[in-house]
Design an enzyme around this catalytic site. Structure first.
Site, mmCIF file in Angstrom:
data_model
loop_
_atom_site.group_PDB
_atom_site.id
_atom_site.type_symbol
_atom_site.label_atom_id
_atom_site.label_comp_id
_atom_site.label_asym_id
_atom_site.label_seq_id
_atom_site.Cartn_x
_atom_site.Cartn_y
_atom_site.Cartn_z
ATOM 1 N N CYS A 28 -33.012 56.620 -35.741
ATOM 2 C CA CYS A 28 -33.070 58.097 -35.730
ATOM 3 C C CYS A 28 -34.484 58.658 -35.894
ATOM 4 O O CYS A 28 -34.754 59.779 -35.492
ATOM 5 C CB CYS A 28 -32.254 58.691 -36.886
ATOM 6 S SG CYS A 28 -30.541 58.245 -36.876
ATOM 7 N N HIS A 74 -22.488 59.124 -34.713
ATOM 8 C CA HIS A 74 -23.007 58.810 -33.385
ATOM 9 C C HIS A 74 -22.583 57.404 -32.955
ATOM 10 O O HIS A 74 -22.214 56.587 -33.790
ATOM 11 C CB HIS A 74 -24.549 58.815 -33.419
ATOM 12 C CG HIS A 74 -25.179 60.153 -33.563
ATOM 13 N ND1 HIS A 74 -26.177 60.408 -34.487
ATOM 14 C CD2 HIS A 74 -24.995 61.316 -32.879
ATOM 15 C CE1 HIS A 74 -26.565 61.677 -34.374
ATOM 16 N NE2 HIS A 74 -25.870 62.237 -33.411
#
Length: 282
Positions: free
Chosen positions: A271, A170
């Site tokens: 996250c 990401h």
């Protein structure tokens, strides 16, 4: 476009989720390292405890779901900015159902819910960097152009620019915000290239703090009443050289948080929570 969001970094609530036993064997990953499930749960409990006790956030804990091995990584299921929550469409098909309980939790917090229903769109929250002034969206294995367009539509007050993520999972696998106008960035060539693109696309000038380890650049910044600037970052046990860089941030309350196990399944600090700033009901 908008100036710095009032109250950037100020949060009142955090949504987190438990770790299912299935994480150890079935969670998606790029490395083959073995996960110590007990260790992962212990470090996640410590992370949640920091949010709740040390920082005083109202923590909403969602139950783990054994059929969703990656469900602890709640950031990918929603992007919250102001009073609006965009329920995403995660890039990995096995993760799509993670959004269901997240949607209900955010509804219960009275946020305005926008759903990404377009079947051509994918977006993981881990690819979304909100600077307080604008959004950068990583185009990665998990997030595509259509996903970025829908995000832009959901948050019309802010400019949205896309950044190719050529290595790593990401965009936030190698960067995060360290304060208003401060981007923490990894030192690898792909990370530095991505930063250059962000700087070229933006009308704003950002300072940068470069750390030697890309994943150590994933931190959680908050600006809290009575605490000021707060930064949750990796521990010296994991990344000693990067921690030395964080120690230069003299105006921040620095809180090292261990992520030794979850990193084995590509999990970073941001996250594991969705952070929300709820205005007090007058």
């Amino acid at each position: 476009m908008a100036g710095l969001m009032a109250g950037f970094g100020h949060y009142t609530h955090a949504v987190v989720r438990g770790i299912p036993a299935s994480l150890a064997k079935e969670a998606l990953r790029t490395s083959q390292a073995e996960v110590d499930l007990t260790g992962a749960r212990t470090e996640h409990d410590a992370y949640v405890e920091v949010l709740r006790t040390r920082l005083g956030l109202e923590v909403v804990e969602l139950p783990a779901d054994e059929s969703l091995p990656d469900c602890v990584f709640v950031e990918d299921a929603a992007v919250v900015c102001g009073e609006t929550a965009l329920i995403t469409r995660p890039g990995a098909e096995s993760r799509r159902r993670e959004t269901e309980v997240m949607k209900e939790a955010l509804k219960d917090l009275n946020l305005n819910i926008v759903e990404m229903t377009d079947e051509n769109a994918t977006l993981d929250g881990g690819d979304v960097l909100f600077t307080g002034r604008e959004f950068f969206v990583g185009l990665s294995k998990r997030t595509n152009q259509r996903g970025a367009e829908i995000l832009a539509d959901a948050f019309k007050d802010y400019a949205v620019s896309t950044v190719p993520v050529l290595e790593g999972l990401h965009l936030k696998s190698f960067c995060s915000m360290g304060g208003p106008g401060l981007i923490i960035i990894g030192s690898s060539e792909p990370a530095q290239k991505a930063l250059k693109i962000m700087q070229q696309m933006s009308d704003h000038r950002y300072d940068k703090l470069t750390v030697p380890d890309d994943i150590a650049a994933n931190c959680i910044y908050m600006n809290l009443p009575n605490k000021g600037h707060v930064l949750l970052h990796c521990t010296a046990e994991e990344f000693p050289e990067s921690v030395k860089v964080f120690e230069k941030l003299k105006d921040h309350m620095l809180i090292p948080v261990s992520n030794l196990e979850k990193v084995k399944v590509d999990g970073a600090l941001t996250c594991c929570s969705v952070l929300i700033n709820k205005k007090a009901n007058i």
